[in-house]
Design an enzyme around this catalytic site. Structure first.
Site, PDB file in Angstrom:
ATOM      1  N   CYS A 152      -5.857  23.185  -9.176  1.00 17.45           N
ATOM      2  CA  CYS A 152      -4.577  23.043  -9.890  1.00 17.45           C
ATOM      3  C   CYS A 152      -3.693  24.274  -9.667  1.00 17.45           C
ATOM      4  CB  CYS A 152      -4.795  22.909 -11.398  1.00 17.45           C
ATOM      5  SG  CYS A 152      -6.175  21.882 -11.884  1.00 17.45           S
ATOM      6  N   ASP A 153      -4.275  25.463  -9.742  1.00 17.04           N
ATOM      7  CA  ASP A 153      -3.462  26.673  -9.837  1.00 17.04           C
ATOM      8  C   ASP A 153      -3.523  27.595  -8.616  1.00 17.04           C
ATOM      9  OD1 ASP A 153      -2.753  25.855 -12.394  1.00 17.04           O
ATOM     10  OD2 ASP A 153      -4.427  26.896 -13.327  1.00 17.04           O
ATOM     11  N   CYS A 162      -9.190  26.184 -12.989  1.00 21.05           N
ATOM     12  CA  CYS A 162      -9.029  25.126 -11.982  1.00 21.05           C
ATOM     13  C   CYS A 162      -8.278  25.658 -10.764  1.00 21.05           C
ATOM     14  CB  CYS A 162      -8.301  23.928 -12.582  1.00 21.05           C
ATOM     15  SG  CYS A 162      -8.072  22.586 -11.398  1.00 21.05           S
TER      16      CYS A 162
END
Ligand code: NDP
Length: 321
Positions: free
Chosen positions: A139-140, A136
């Site tokens: 997200c990261d 992701c």
């Protein structure tokens, strides 16, 4: 064998299901939420969460889910641990049957069973998850500011993730096993026009290379899918973007799914093709896939269910007059 009945039955305990439960409970629907095999959903395997609003400091995924679960229970949700093996949505109340034989009946049903990212299946990938390997970018990606990153895949997700990563990284490589993408043309054009992106065609990841100690991922060993030749690409982050599996097997043939097996909902709502059955979170969303969007759609599902029940009650009252 016990039969549990409720006005609002929820299947799935990620942010979508738990938010539906919080709203449903506060609307007096006394929800029953059946937790699946992985209670808490994808955030249970996530460490640092920096993008869930309301927390100035970094929080941990499992802690966030624990808080949501407690909140749902405090306002009156009954949480059940069971694995559902059979569904019947052909008539109301809708019925779910657990593997031990327990029956769950709901006047409405909220499906929030989520999705799982697909992985390549390499041992080195498993070992480096959270240490340089992610599924992701949204997200990261932020953790790779100014660093070199690589994205694996050739669909819309891979191209979007590569483009997203250019916000943080001056050096993004996208690795695809064939010589053309399946992503939409407009996304491809944007990608090809970006000066920070390199495309490597006909390559697959043979190994994620561990730098040892606390280094985590330092490189990818690549295999040419045409010649078989091996090469090395130094990178700090590897983002696997080869698709997701929505958890809809139980509902196949019962609720309408799209060509990628996601539950189809009426645009702008969480209504499925079965009146009284609603879907929220990643099981119906292939575009955003965020904890906060899942929670938002969980709220929508609870409001849709509450309004559905109010309309049904009104019809019954009118018929009785
Ligand atoms: P897709 O299934 O469309 O693409 C997966 C990609 O990963 C393909 O290029 C595939 O290669 C590659 N791949 C699959 N398995 C492997 C493997 N083992 N090793 C290497 N590569 C592999 O998944 P997406 O997540 O991209 O998209 C899913 C759906 O969601 C699609 O319908 C898409 O259009 C939609 N979507 C739409 C968005 C939007 O409209 N903005 C955003 C994101 C998704 P190959 O091409 O060779 O099969």
């Amino acid at each position: 064998m016990t039969t549990h009945t409720t006005r609002m039955l929820i299947l799935g305990s990620g942010p979508a299901g738990l938010t539906a439960a919080i709203y449903g409970a506060r609307a007096g629907l006394k929800p029953i939420l059946v937790q699946g095999i992985q209670p808490g959903g994808q955030l249970m395997t996530t460490t640092d969460v920096e993008n869930y609003p309301g927390f100035a400091d970094v929080i941990q995924g499992p802690w966030l889910m624990e808080q949501m679960q407690k909140q749902a229970e405090h306002v009156g949700t009954q949480l059940m641990y069971d694995t559902i093996v059979e569904v019947d949505v052909s008539k109301r109340p809708f019925r779910l049957i657990g593997d031990g034989g327990d029956v769950y009946e709901g006047d409405t049903l909220v499906i929030a069973t989520g999705a799982q990212a697909k992985w390549l299946g390499l041992d080195s990938e498993e070992a480096l998850k959270g240490k340089g390997v992610s599924a992701c970018a949204t997200c990261d990606g932020f953790f790779y500011r100014g660093k070199k990153v690589a994205v694996i895949g050739g669909g819309n997700t891979a191209v979007e993730e590569a483009l997203y990563l250019t916000n943080h990284s001056p050096d993004v490589t996208i690795i695809h096993r064939r010589d053309h993408f399946r992503a939409e043309k407009i996304l491809q054009e944007r990608l090809f026009a970006h000066k920070n992106v390199t495309v490597l065609w006909n390559k697959e990841v043979a190994e994620f290379v561990d730098g040892g100690g606390t280094a985590g991922l330092v490189a990818l060993q690549l295999r040419d899918t045409v010649t078989g030749e091996l090469s090395r690409l130094d990178t700090d982050g590897g983002f696997v973007a080869i698709g997701h599996h929505p958890a809809t097997e139980l509902f196949r043939g019962h609720v309408e799914l799209d060509e990628d097996h996601y539950i189809k909902v009426e645009t702008g709502t969480t209504k499925t093709n079965v009146p009284g059955v609603f879907a929220c979170g990643d099981v119906m969303d292939k575009h955003y896939r965020q904890a906060v969007t899942a929670a938002g759609s969980g709220c929508m599902a609870a409001l849709d269910a509450e309004r559905f029940l109010a309309a049904e009650d009104f019809k019954l009252a009118e018929a009785a007059e």
